[in-house]
Write an enzyme that holds these catalytic residues in place. Structure first.
Site, PDB file in Angstrom:
ATOM      1  N   SER A 112       0.816  -1.234  -0.010  1.00  0.00           N
ATOM      2  CA  SER A 112      -0.042   0.057  -0.010  1.00  0.00           C
ATOM      3  C   SER A 112       0.870   1.411   0.031  1.00  0.00           C
ATOM      4  O   SER A 112       0.253   2.388   0.247  1.00  0.00           O
ATOM      5  CB  SER A 112      -0.774   0.006   1.249  1.00  0.00           C
ATOM      6  OG  SER A 112      -0.048  -0.267   2.414  1.00  0.00           O
ATOM      7  N   SER A 113       2.067   1.095  -0.186  1.00  0.00           N
ATOM      8  CA  SER A 113       2.848   2.281  -0.214  1.00  0.00           C
ATOM      9  C   SER A 113       2.703   3.263  -1.151  1.00  0.00           C
ATOM     10  O   SER A 113       2.423   3.093  -2.203  1.00  0.00           O
ATOM     11  CB  SER A 113       4.653   1.941  -0.527  1.00  0.00           C
ATOM     12  OG  SER A 113       5.263   2.937  -0.713  1.00  0.00           O
ATOM     13  N   ASP A 135      -9.208   8.059  -7.116  1.00  0.00           N
ATOM     14  CA  ASP A 135     -10.344   7.294  -7.640  1.00  0.00           C
ATOM     15  C   ASP A 135     -11.750   7.739  -7.345  1.00  0.00           C
ATOM     16  O   ASP A 135     -12.911   7.284  -7.207  1.00  0.00           O
ATOM     17  CB  ASP A 135     -10.374   5.930  -7.404  1.00  0.00           C
ATOM     18  CG  ASP A 135     -10.267   5.797  -5.744  1.00  0.00           C
ATOM     19  OD1 ASP A 135     -10.103   6.713  -4.909  1.00  0.00           O
ATOM     20  OD2 ASP A 135     -10.443   4.694  -5.263  1.00  0.00           O
ATOM     21  N   ASP A 136     -11.791   9.099  -6.852  1.00  0.00           N
ATOM     22  CA  ASP A 136     -13.025   9.806  -6.300  1.00  0.00           C
ATOM     23  C   ASP A 136     -13.298  11.166  -6.748  1.00  0.00           C
ATOM     24  O   ASP A 136     -13.906  11.721  -6.050  1.00  0.00           O
ATOM     25  CB  ASP A 136     -12.949   9.646  -4.670  1.00  0.00           C
ATOM     26  CG  ASP A 136     -11.923  10.346  -4.165  1.00  0.00           C
ATOM     27  OD1 ASP A 136     -10.846  10.837  -4.668  1.00  0.00           O
ATOM     28  OD2 ASP A 136     -11.794  10.318  -2.799  1.00  0.00           O
ATOM     29  N   ARG A 164      -2.654  23.608  -2.120  1.00  0.00           N
ATOM     30  CA  ARG A 164      -2.444  23.898  -0.675  1.00  0.00           C
ATOM     31  C   ARG A 164      -1.118  24.729  -0.684  1.00  0.00           C
ATOM     32  O   ARG A 164      -0.566  25.055  -1.701  1.00  0.00           O
ATOM     33  CB  ARG A 164      -2.295  22.487   0.008  1.00  0.00           C
ATOM     34  CG  ARG A 164      -3.838  21.516  -0.075  1.00  0.00           C
ATOM     35  CD  ARG A 164      -4.801  22.561   0.516  1.00  0.00           C
ATOM     36  NE  ARG A 164      -6.206  21.673   0.676  1.00  0.00           N
ATOM     37  CZ  ARG A 164      -6.954  21.926  -0.189  1.00  0.00           C
ATOM     38  NH1 ARG A 164      -7.284  22.790  -1.342  1.00  0.00           N
ATOM     39  NH2 ARG A 164      -8.152  20.936  -0.176  1.00  0.00           N
ATOM     40  N   ASN A 222       1.417   8.852   4.114  1.00  0.00           N
ATOM     41  CA  ASN A 222       0.772  10.268   3.617  1.00  0.00           C
ATOM     42  C   ASN A 222       2.131  11.088   3.063  1.00  0.00           C
ATOM     43  O   ASN A 222       3.155  10.530   3.044  1.00  0.00           O
ATOM     44  CB  ASN A 222       0.646  11.135   4.936  1.00  0.00           C
ATOM     45  CG  ASN A 222      -0.484  11.961   4.599  1.00  0.00           C
ATOM     46  OD1 ASN A 222      -0.404  12.720   3.665  1.00  0.00           O
ATOM     47  ND2 ASN A 222      -1.528  12.340   5.499  1.00  0.00           N
ATOM     48  N   ASP A 225       2.616  13.423  -2.344  1.00  0.00           N
ATOM     49  CA  ASP A 225       2.370  14.595  -3.098  1.00  0.00           C
ATOM     50  C   ASP A 225       3.161  15.745  -2.695  1.00  0.00           C
ATOM     51  O   ASP A 225       3.838  16.494  -3.589  1.00  0.00           O
ATOM     52  CB  ASP A 225       0.723  14.983  -2.941  1.00  0.00           C
ATOM     53  CG  ASP A 225       0.232  15.184  -1.588  1.00  0.00           C
ATOM     54  OD1 ASP A 225       0.890  14.818  -0.708  1.00  0.00           O
ATOM     55  OD2 ASP A 225      -0.997  15.658  -1.478  1.00  0.00           O
TER      56      ASP A 225
END
Length: 328
Positions: A112-113, A135-136, A164, A222, A225
Site C-alpha cells: 500500500s506504499s 479514484d473519487d 495547498r 501520507n 504529493d
C-alpha cells in the site's frame, strides 16, 4: 485466442503471484527517457485505487478518462494487497470490457506504499505528460483539455486543480501545512499533471536524502504529493500552476456531509484529526533532510471560464467545497 478480458484475468493471477513473492528494483532497469521518444499530444492517466467500496466509482471514472481523445491509456494502480483475488478478477473484467480506444490496465501493487504512485513504469507510460489522480474525483472533459493546454506551455511545472500551501509557525518554530487565499505551493494528487521524467526523479533520483524522505512517506502513509512538489520545485525553481475547473465533483472530500455518497472514509489518508498535523510534520522533516525549503509559492488561478475548484455534498445539495473548512 484469449479474449482481452481473459488476458486481463491471467495478468491479475500472474501479478498477484509475482508481487507476493518478491519486489523489484525499478531503478536498475530504467533511466530518464529522451523526451523525443515520448508522445506530446496525449496523456497517460495513473489512477490510484485502494477501497473496495469505491470500485463502482473507480470503474466509472477510469472509463470516462479512457473516452477522451487526449488520453493514451489509463493505468489503475490497486494499492490494497489484501483485496481478494476474485474482486480483482471482476474488476479486471469490467475495465477490459470498455469499448474506448484508450486501454485501461489494472496493475495490482505489491504493497500500500504511496510511493508506488510515482514509479516510472516505462513499459506502460509512452507519453510525456502523466496525470496522477484519485479514484473519487470526477473532472469535466473540458477541464482536462484546458489543464493539458496549460501544462503544454509549462512543462517543467506541476499543473493541478487542488492547491495547498506550506507556512512557518514562528511560535513553534516548525513548518505547517495550510491553505492561503492568495498563494499556494503544493498541488494535490487528486489531480496532478506533470511530465513523466519527474516519476523517475522521485523514484530513482536524489540519492540517500531522497530515499530517506520516501521512507518517511511510508512511515506516515501520507505526504507523497508534498514530496513530489519538492522534487519538481527543485528542478523548475518556480511554484505549481493552479487551473480553475469548469466542474469537478470531489466525492472523497471530507467536507461532504455525513450520509452522502459514503466515499469520504475510503482512502488511505482519511484520518481527519491527524491529517494536517502529519503533513506539517512531513514538511518540517523534508526541510531538515534537505537543509533548505525548495517549495515555491505561486499566485492566482488560470481560468477559461468562471468557476471554482470542486463540489461537495451539503445537506443534499452540491456546493463549492472551498466555501467550507479545509481538511485535505
Amino acid at each position: 485466442m484469449p479474449t482481452p478480458a481473459r488476458l486481463a484475468i491471467l495478468t491479475i493471477f500472474f501479478l498477484s503471484l509475482t508481487f507476493s513473492s518478491r519486489s523489484f528494483d525499478t531503478c536498475s532497469q530504467t533511466k530518464i527517457r529522451d523526451p523525443q521518444s515520448l508522445r506530446c499530444d496525449q496523456i497517460t492517466v495513473v489512477m490510484n485505487g485502494f477501497s473496495e467500496e469505491r470500485i463502482p466509482l473507480l470503474q466509472s471514472l477510469a472509463t470516462a478518462y479512457s473516452l477522451s481523445t487526449l488520453v493514451s491509456s489509463v493505468l489503475v494502480l490497486w494499492g490494497n494487497p489484501s483485496t481478494p483475488l476474485r474482486v480483482l478478477q471482476q474488476l479486471a473484467r469490467n475495465l477490459s470490457s470498455s469499448s474506448s480506444e484508450a486501454s485501461i490496465t489494472l496493475l495490482p501493487q505489491p504493497s500500500s506504499s504511496l510511493n508506488l504512485r510515482f514509479l516510472p513504469r516505462q513499459n506502460h507510460i509512452k507519453t510525456k505528460a502523466v496525470l496522477i489522480c484519485d479514484d473519487d474525483v470526477e473532472v469535466h472533459p473540458r477541464t482536462l483539455e484546458f489543464a493539458f493546454r496549460i501544462w503544454s506551455s509549462n512543462q517543467d511545472r506541476i499543473v493541478g486543480l487542488f492547491a495547498r500551501s506550506h507556512d512557518f509557525d514562528l511560535n513553534r518554530k516548525e513548518w505547517v501545512y495550510t491553505v492561503h487565499p492568495d498563494r499556494f505551493s503544493i498541488m494535490l494528487t487528486k489531480f496532478m499533471l506533470l511530465k513523466s521524467e519527474y516519476l523517475y526523479r522521485y523514484t530513482c533520483g536524489g540519492g540517500e536524502k531522497m530515499a530517506s524522505m520516501r521512507r518517511m512517506v511510508d512511515s506516515v502513509r501520507n505526504c507523497e504529493d508534498i514530496l513530489m512538489n519538492i522534487v519538481v520545485s527543485e528542478v523548475a525553481k518556480v511554484g505549481p500552476v493552479l487551473v480553475g475547473a469548469r466542474r469537478v465533483r470531489d466525492y472523497g472530500d471530507a467536507r461532504n456531509d455525513e450520509g452522502g455518497e459514503g466515499y469520504g472514509s475510503g482512502g488511505l489518508s482519511g484520518r481527519k484529526g491527524e491529517h494536517r498535523r502529519r503533513r506539517g510534520w512531513c514538511i518540517t522533516e523534508f526541510h531538515r533532510v534537505l537543509g533548505m525549503m525548495p517549495l515555491r509559492y505561486n499566485y492566482g488561478k488560470v481560468v477559461d471560464s468562471v468557476g471554482e475548484q470542486a463540489l461537495c455534498n451539503k445537506r443534499g445539495k452540491l456546493v463549492f467545497c472551498d466555501h467550507s473548512f479545509m481538511d485535505n
